[in-house]
Design an enzyme around this catalytic site. Structure first.
Site, PDB file in Angstrom:
ATOM      1  N   CYS A  83       0.795  -1.231   0.000  1.00 48.49           N
ATOM      2  CA  CYS A  83       0.000   0.000   0.000  1.00 48.49           C
ATOM      3  C   CYS A  83       0.824   1.276   0.000  1.00 48.49           C
ATOM      4  O   CYS A  83       0.707   2.110  -0.901  1.00 48.49           O
ATOM      5  CB  CYS A  83      -0.931   0.016   1.218  1.00 48.49           C
ATOM      6  N   HIS A 144      -2.713   6.508   4.418  1.00 48.79           N
ATOM      7  CA  HIS A 144      -1.606   5.575   4.697  1.00 48.79           C
ATOM      8  C   HIS A 144      -0.251   6.095   4.209  1.00 48.79           C
ATOM      9  O   HIS A 144       0.616   5.319   3.797  1.00 48.79           O
ATOM     10  CB  HIS A 144      -1.887   4.193   4.074  1.00 48.79           C
TER      11      HIS A 144
END
Length: 585
Positions: A83, A144
């Site tokens: 990610c 994130h």
């Protein structure tokens, strides 16, 4: 001129003028100088999970509809198989190595909201350029990419510092720890070691105390007090972070304000959808960028009741079908506001599906179709080949399929160009403008080489031969599957990038992806006459590429990823961090 001649000319010109006035306008980029952009990025979705990419058991009619009305890319490649680095590359158009967002250690993603690493402030995202071009920019969902640097409220890595006017969502990522009923997911193996170490130290301390009381061993009470103090300090040192993961990481924010700590997972999906539609409605009269960064289909697979048990693939399938419904709701909002023809819609996933994500007999990760490997594997196609769909009615052809190497990094220059901006000239940008390829003005991708990194370690290289169209791929490092032949690292949970869990290949494993997309039959000098030529050319390309790399601070170093209490976002007085402002509203 005589009257008959004038009448004749008038008879010719008048219908021509009327015909031009009545003719439907030819829509091309010059007539929509600044289209709206709606970017839909799934989390951990495998390319084999979508109907238009071959899945006939999970229902994704809205995503499939985008492909029918637009352009489908069949060789769309993430810059990283996890990610944090993949999203950094997506937003900056640059390999994550260039911004320090790929790791040299085992900590390959942002681990805490209270870490100090993140997308550096000196990186220029496409959102920042679009903002300067007059766009209203919004990010809804997952970030994130870090929050703070030196203090709890400096927000140096926050979306609002990187070109977004509005943010609603998770500054971290969805993990099973966010759901109290689920088995903890974050750093599970390391946490288990800490528990065992704590029990061993506690047992030693207790044994020493009992031995002293019974006279079996001679040890000073001062020594026992120090040992007991050490045991307590050791426990507090790790339990203060890992014991409260849900409170520290599972939070929701609106701009800089924390709205839920911890998040109330039962309403997360509906709130994210509501915020996305509201953003479109608020900004329909001016150019906007909406980046809807889904929490789907990452564990714990938050799914509303009306989708539970509806698919043929358990909770994971239910979750994907719910995401497809959300895509449909966003598209309906675009249509309702009359924005369909002036909006470029893009759908993709940040990397491949997580094969190893299982709980007992339940498969909680995605499927990558015919492609080998999955999430965390940088070389094998299953980790990096993702769905890629563009729709822009009247500008992009409908139902077109392109089997050319493209990258998530290409979104950067494509959006910047369409918004009338300029790609930064003071840094290397690895993405390429996709518009000529999407519209059919170019037959070949501009990418000759793509480099596939696992953390900071180069695992594979792809060479797109412009003359023949062949796509060669050389693997220099591959993970060791466990158990052997399983196709993933089930015993580890993640495939590593280096160390004892990988194999170095000399000569490299070579595949021609245009003939062998599943990477099932490695070529050799005996079976492929061009083997040595291809390997030499790739070697030169690696040398040229490495000359473009410059040293940068490592954002995912151990010192940057560890939990720092003074950086912890908190909606109360630390450590009493709790609030539910959505419920108050």
């Amino acid at each position: 001129a005589s009257f008959p001649l004038l009448c004749f000319r008038s008879a010719l010109v008048t219908p021509l003028i009327f015909g031009l006035l009545l003719q439907a306008p030819c829509t091309h980029p010059s007539t929509v100088t600044q289209p709206n952009f709606v970017l839909l990025l799934a989390d951990d979705l495998g390319i084999g999970d979508v109907g238009c990419y071959g899945n006939d058991t999970i229902r994704t009619p809205n995503i499939d509809g985008l492909a029918e009305e637009g352009v489908k890319l069949t060789q769309h490649i993430a810059a990283a198989p996890l990610c944090t680095p993949s999203r950094a590359a997506f937003l900056t158009g640059r390999y994550p190595l260039r911004s320090g967002m790929d790791a040299v250690n085992d900590y390959r993603v942002i681990f805490w909201n209270a870490g100090s690493g993140g997308l550096p402030p000196n990186e220029t995202t496409f959102a920042k350029i679009l903002q300067n071009q007059g766009y209203t920019t919004g990010l809804i969902g997952k970030w994130h990419l870090g929050v703070n640097c030196e203090s709890r409220n400096d927000h140096c890595h926050h979306p609002l510092k990187h070109g977004f006017d509005y943010f609603y969502g998770m500054p971290f990522t969805l993990i099973s720890d966010c759901e109290p009923t689920e088995t903890p997911e974050m750093d599970r193996a390391f946490r288990r070691k800490l528990w065992i170490s704590t029990q061993v130290i506690g047992l030693i301390t207790l044994t020493a105390v009992l031995g002293r009381l019974t006279g079996l061993i001679s040890v000073h009470w001062k020594t026992l007090t120090c040992l007991a103090g050490f045991s307590l300090l050791f426990f507090i040192s790790w339990f203060s972070s890992y014991g409260f993961v849900r409170h520290w990481n599972c939070i929701m924010m609106r701009n800089h304000e924390i709205t839920e700590q911890p998040m109330v997972t039962e309403r997360t999906t509906s709130l994210i959808l509501k915020e996305s539609i509201s953003f479109i409605e608020r900004n329909k009269h001016k150019p906007f960028l909406l980046f809807l960064s889904f929490l789907h289909s990452h564990t714990p697979l938050l799914t509303m009741d009306k989708f539970l048990g509806k698919s043929r693939h358990g909770l994971y399938g239910d979750n994907v079908e719910e995401m497809d419904w959300m895509v449909g709701q966003v598209l309906d909002a675009i249509n309702k506001e009359g924005l369909k023809d002036t909006t470029l819609v893009y759908f993709a996933s940040d990397h491949g599906g997580w094969l190893e994500r299982q709980e007992g007999e339940r498969q909680l990760g995605g499927w990558n179709g015919i492609y080998k490997g999955g999430k965390a594997m940088a070389g094998w196609e299953g980790g990096i080949r993702v769905p890629g769909i563009f729709r822009w009615p009247g500008v992009l052809p409908a139902g077109k399929v392109i089997d050319e190497p493209t990258s998530l990094m290409d979104i950067y220059p494509t959006l910047v160009h369409l918004a009338g901006g300029t790609v930064p000239q003071d840094r290397v940008v690895d993405g390429r403008d996709l518009l000529p390829l999407l519209r059919g003005a170019a037959a070949r991708s501009e990418h000759e080489f793509l480099f596939h990194y696992c953390g900071a370690h180069l695992h594979a290289v792809r060479w797109h031969h412009k003359d023949t169209g062949a796509v060669w791929k050389a693997h220099y490092v591959t993970p060791i599957f466990s158990p052997p032949g399983a196709g993933a690292c089930y015993e580890r949970g993640f495939c590593p990038c280096f160390g004892e869990g990988v194999t170095h290949h000399e000569p490299p494993l070579l595949f021609e992806l245009s003939q062998d997309p599943s990477e099932a039959n490695p070529l050799s000098a005996d079976t492929e006459p061009l083997f040595d030529t291809v390997i030499r050319r790739m070697g030169r390309a690696i040398e040229e590429h490495r000359r473009t790399l410059a040293p940068v601070p490592q954002q995912l170093s151990v010192s940057n990823v560890v939990w720092k209490p003074w950086l912890q976002p908190c909606c109360g007085t630390f450590p009493f961090c709790w609030c539910d402002k959505e419920d108050d509203n």
